[in-house]
Design a protein around this motif. Sequence first.
Motif, PDB file in Angstrom:
ATOM      1  N   ASN A  94       0.815  -1.226   0.000  1.00  0.00           N
ATOM      2  CA  ASN A  94       0.000   0.000   0.000  1.00  0.00           C
ATOM      3  C   ASN A  94       0.843   1.267   0.000  1.00  0.00           C
ATOM      4  O   ASN A  94       0.292   2.369   0.168  1.00  0.00           O
ATOM      5  N   THR A  95       2.148   1.158  -0.180  1.00  0.00           N
ATOM      6  CA  THR A  95       2.989   2.347  -0.337  1.00  0.00           C
ATOM      7  C   THR A  95       2.695   2.988  -1.689  1.00  0.00           C
ATOM      8  O   THR A  95       2.650   2.313  -2.716  1.00  0.00           O
ATOM      9  N   ARG A  96       2.485   4.288  -1.693  1.00  0.00           N
ATOM     10  CA  ARG A  96       2.185   5.000  -2.934  1.00  0.00           C
ATOM     11  C   ARG A  96       3.492   5.400  -3.633  1.00  0.00           C
ATOM     12  O   ARG A  96       4.371   6.003  -3.016  1.00  0.00           O
ATOM     13  N   VAL A  97       3.578   5.086  -4.913  1.00  0.00           N
ATOM     14  CA  VAL A  97       4.777   5.354  -5.698  1.00  0.00           C
ATOM     15  C   VAL A  97       4.359   6.005  -7.016  1.00  0.00           C
ATOM     16  O   VAL A  97       3.174   6.057  -7.362  1.00  0.00           O
ATOM     17  N   ARG A  98       5.355   6.492  -7.749  1.00  0.00           N
ATOM     18  CA  ARG A  98       5.051   7.086  -9.055  1.00  0.00           C
ATOM     19  C   ARG A  98       6.224   6.874 -10.003  1.00  0.00           C
ATOM     20  O   ARG A  98       7.365   6.684  -9.581  1.00  0.00           O
ATOM     21  N   LEU A  99       5.921   6.958 -11.297  1.00  0.00           N
ATOM     22  CA  LEU A  99       6.920   6.882 -12.360  1.00  0.00           C
ATOM     23  C   LEU A  99       7.052   8.269 -12.969  1.00  0.00           C
ATOM     24  O   LEU A  99       6.116   8.782 -13.596  1.00  0.00           O
ATOM     25  N   GLU A 100       8.204   8.890 -12.761  1.00  0.00           N
ATOM     26  CA  GLU A 100       8.451  10.221 -13.314  1.00  0.00           C
ATOM     27  C   GLU A 100       9.083  10.097 -14.695  1.00  0.00           C
ATOM     28  O   GLU A 100       9.834   9.162 -14.965  1.00  0.00           O
ATOM     29  N   GLN A 101       8.801  11.053 -15.566  1.00  0.00           N
ATOM     30  CA  GLN A 101       9.362  11.032 -16.915  1.00  0.00           C
ATOM     31  C   GLN A 101       9.771  12.437 -17.345  1.00  0.00           C
ATOM     32  O   GLN A 101       9.051  13.403 -17.102  1.00  0.00           O
ATOM     33  N   THR A 102      10.938  12.503 -17.942  1.00  0.00           N
ATOM     34  CA  THR A 102      11.482  13.766 -18.435  1.00  0.00           C
ATOM     35  C   THR A 102      11.922  13.570 -19.872  1.00  0.00           C
ATOM     36  O   THR A 102      12.588  12.584 -20.195  1.00  0.00           O
ATOM     37  N   MET A 103      11.554  14.515 -20.733  1.00  0.00           N
ATOM     38  CA  MET A 103      11.911  14.463 -22.150  1.00  0.00           C
ATOM     39  C   MET A 103      12.903  15.581 -22.444  1.00  0.00           C
ATOM     40  O   MET A 103      12.495  16.742 -22.561  1.00  0.00           O
ATOM     41  N   PRO A 104      14.202  15.281 -22.490  1.00  0.00           N
ATOM     42  CA  PRO A 104      15.195  16.341 -22.724  1.00  0.00           C
ATOM     43  C   PRO A 104      14.872  17.145 -23.978  1.00  0.00           C
ATOM     44  O   PRO A 104      14.656  16.610 -25.055  1.00  0.00           O
ATOM     45  N   GLY A 105      14.828  18.450 -23.793  1.00  0.00           N
ATOM     46  CA  GLY A 105      14.495  19.331 -24.897  1.00  0.00           C
ATOM     47  C   GLY A 105      13.028  19.702 -24.944  1.00  0.00           C
ATOM     48  O   GLY A 105      12.645  20.672 -25.609  1.00  0.00           O
ATOM     49  N   TYR A 106      12.180  18.938 -24.240  1.00  0.00           N
ATOM     50  CA  TYR A 106      10.738  19.165 -24.294  1.00  0.00           C
ATOM     51  C   TYR A 106      10.104  19.337 -22.914  1.00  0.00           C
ATOM     52  O   TYR A 106       8.945  19.707 -22.816  1.00  0.00           O
ATOM     53  N   GLY A 107      10.824  19.037 -21.852  1.00  0.00           N
ATOM     54  CA  GLY A 107      10.272  19.199 -20.515  1.00  0.00           C
ATOM     55  C   GLY A 107       9.844  17.875 -19.908  1.00  0.00           C
ATOM     56  O   GLY A 107      10.213  16.796 -20.379  1.00  0.00           O
ATOM     57  N   GLY A 108       9.061  17.971 -18.852  1.00  0.00           N
ATOM     58  CA  GLY A 108       8.630  16.786 -18.124  1.00  0.00           C
ATOM     59  C   GLY A 108       7.210  16.393 -18.474  1.00  0.00           C
ATOM     60  O   GLY A 108       6.383  17.230 -18.847  1.00  0.00           O
ATOM     61  N   GLY A 109       6.930  15.109 -18.358  1.00  0.00           N
ATOM     62  CA  GLY A 109       5.588  14.598 -18.584  1.00  0.00           C
ATOM     63  C   GLY A 109       4.880  14.346 -17.271  1.00  0.00           C
ATOM     64  O   GLY A 109       5.488  14.364 -16.197  1.00  0.00           O
ATOM     65  N   ALA A 110       3.589  14.107 -17.325  1.00  0.00           N
ATOM     66  CA  ALA A 110       2.812  13.827 -16.122  1.00  0.00           C
ATOM     67  C   ALA A 110       3.237  12.489 -15.534  1.00  0.00           C
ATOM     68  O   ALA A 110       3.389  11.506 -16.272  1.00  0.00           O
ATOM     69  N   PRO A 111       3.463  12.429 -14.212  1.00  0.00           N
ATOM     70  CA  PRO A 111       3.888  11.155 -13.610  1.00  0.00           C
ATOM     71  C   PRO A 111       2.753  10.141 -13.600  1.00  0.00           C
ATOM     72  O   PRO A 111       1.575  10.491 -13.561  1.00  0.00           O
ATOM     73  N   GLU A 112       3.136   8.879 -13.645  1.00  0.00           N
ATOM     74  CA  GLU A 112       2.179   7.776 -13.540  1.00  0.00           C
ATOM     75  C   GLU A 112       2.243   7.241 -12.105  1.00  0.00           C
ATOM     76  O   GLU A 112       3.322   6.907 -11.614  1.00  0.00           O
ATOM     77  N   VAL A 130       9.407  10.619 -27.777  1.00  0.00           N
ATOM     78  CA  VAL A 130      10.767  11.143 -27.946  1.00  0.00           C
ATOM     79  C   VAL A 130      11.644  10.454 -26.916  1.00  0.00           C
ATOM     80  O   VAL A 130      11.147   9.719 -26.047  1.00  0.00           O
ATOM     81  N   ASN A 131      12.949  10.675 -26.985  1.00  0.00           N
ATOM     82  CA  ASN A 131      13.841  10.138 -25.956  1.00  0.00           C
ATOM     83  C   ASN A 131      13.311  10.564 -24.585  1.00  0.00           C
ATOM     84  O   ASN A 131      13.037  11.750 -24.355  1.00  0.00           O
ATOM     85  N   THR A 132      13.189   9.607 -23.681  1.00  0.00           N
ATOM     86  CA  THR A 132      12.584   9.886 -22.383  1.00  0.00           C
ATOM     87  C   THR A 132      13.413   9.248 -21.279  1.00  0.00           C
ATOM     88  O   THR A 132      13.884   8.113 -21.427  1.00  0.00           O
ATOM     89  N   THR A 133      13.594   9.986 -20.198  1.00  0.00           N
ATOM     90  CA  THR A 133      14.273   9.483 -19.005  1.00  0.00           C
ATOM     91  C   THR A 133      13.232   9.197 -17.943  1.00  0.00           C
ATOM     92  O   THR A 133      12.426  10.077 -17.601  1.00  0.00           O
ATOM     93  N   TYR A 134      13.250   7.977 -17.421  1.00  0.00           N
ATOM     94  CA  TYR A 134      12.272   7.549 -16.419  1.00  0.00           C
ATOM     95  C   TYR A 134      12.960   7.348 -15.077  1.00  0.00           C
ATOM     96  O   TYR A 134      14.131   6.993 -15.001  1.00  0.00           O
ATOM     97  N   ARG A 135      12.154   7.537 -13.995  1.00  0.00           N
ATOM     98  CA  ARG A 135      12.648   7.292 -12.636  1.00  0.00           C
ATOM     99  C   ARG A 135      11.465   6.896 -11.765  1.00  0.00           C
ATOM    100  O   ARG A 135      10.428   7.559 -11.781  1.00  0.00           O
ATOM    101  N   ALA A 136      11.614   5.816 -11.014  1.00  0.00           N
ATOM    102  CA  ALA A 136      10.572   5.369 -10.091  1.00  0.00           C
ATOM    103  C   ALA A 136      10.910   5.862  -8.692  1.00  0.00           C
ATOM    104  O   ALA A 136      12.031   5.668  -8.216  1.00  0.00           O
ATOM    105  N   VAL A 137       9.951   6.513  -8.014  1.00  0.00           N
ATOM    106  CA  VAL A 137      10.196   7.107  -6.699  1.00  0.00           C
ATOM    107  C   VAL A 137       9.031   6.803  -5.768  1.00  0.00           C
ATOM    108  O   VAL A 137       7.906   6.554  -6.204  1.00  0.00           O
ATOM    109  N   VAL A 138       9.321   6.827  -4.456  1.00  0.00           N
ATOM    110  CA  VAL A 138       8.279   6.734  -3.432  1.00  0.00           C
ATOM    111  C   VAL A 138       7.711   8.127  -3.221  1.00  0.00           C
ATOM    112  O   VAL A 138       8.451   9.106  -3.083  1.00  0.00           O
ATOM    113  N   GLN A 139       6.397   8.239  -3.190  1.00  0.00           N
ATOM    114  CA  GLN A 139       5.783   9.543  -2.982  1.00  0.00           C
ATOM    115  C   GLN A 139       6.041  10.036  -1.558  1.00  0.00           C
ATOM    116  O   GLN A 139       6.326   9.250  -0.646  1.00  0.00           O
ATOM    117  N   GLN A 140       5.926  11.339  -1.373  1.00  0.00           N
ATOM    118  CA  GLN A 140       6.153  11.939  -0.060  1.00  0.00           C
ATOM    119  C   GLN A 140       5.078  11.499   0.930  1.00  0.00           C
ATOM    120  O   GLN A 140       3.952  11.182   0.561  1.00  0.00           O
TER     121      GLN A 140
END
Length: 273
Positions: A94-112, A130-140
């Motif tokens: 039940n820990t809430r997490v999210r998938l962050e995404q950043t598109m170099p040159g275009y900004g960030g996308g909405a997290p999942e 486009v080329n995308t950088t992803y990162r999985a994080v635990v929400q605050q």
Amino acid sequence: MKLRSIVVLTTAIAIAALAAEPAAAQHLPAPPTGPCGGVLQPPCPEPEPQPQPQPPPPPPPGTATVTLVASHYDITLGERKIRMTATFANAPSNTRVRLEQTMPGYGGGAPEEATLGSDGVARWTVEPRVNTTYRAVVQQGQSVTGASDALDVRVYPIYALSFHRARAGHFRMKFSASFGLPSTLPRPIAGDARFVYFYLQPRGSKRASRIARARLRGGPCNPFGWVRTANVTLRVTRRVVRAKYLFGCTSGLAWVGGGVPYEHCGRRSVPAG
């Protein structure tokens, strides 16, 4: 005799009075010991409230070890969707997490977002444009903290090389790089590539030779996206006819966020697959 009885009675009364004096003295109020609260003294003020002990601070959140993997790391635009799997070791269910995404040159996308199950695994399906950088994080605000390393997924333009009739004894090669489907945002940004280099690979050779160069220009939008094209006209020779492959490449990026450039492109001779 009567007088003597009176004297004896009086003496008895006096002795009884003297015996009763200490007992009566015990009921007198005690002398005051301070500036207030005694006889003929003002009342004492209310005692000052004592500070209450504070509860101990909550323990600091633990740390989860987060690992993120993708089903594919290099794709062509629109080729397929990608499955992202994140494992959160030491994170409770039940820990809430999210998938962050950043598109170099275009900004960030909405997290999942997602909520962990008992296995501590979160899964997402993404379709990068486009080329995308992803990162999985635990929400605050969770009982643990943690984030994965950045993970890059490269999305290449749709490259095409077509051949067309030209004047007698010649043919025309057209190179195109389509990117950014018209129905999606953001609109792609032209990259730093200015020329397309054309190569010929002879049969039986593991290298290709540069045979032409043409300027890369903007073209009309087509069903595959926005297009940049280059055209070159060549003579029909025996070497061309017997070639194993003819191909084109750019020394830079045709589109910002469109894959990675071919590092050998532009040289006179390049290794070929």
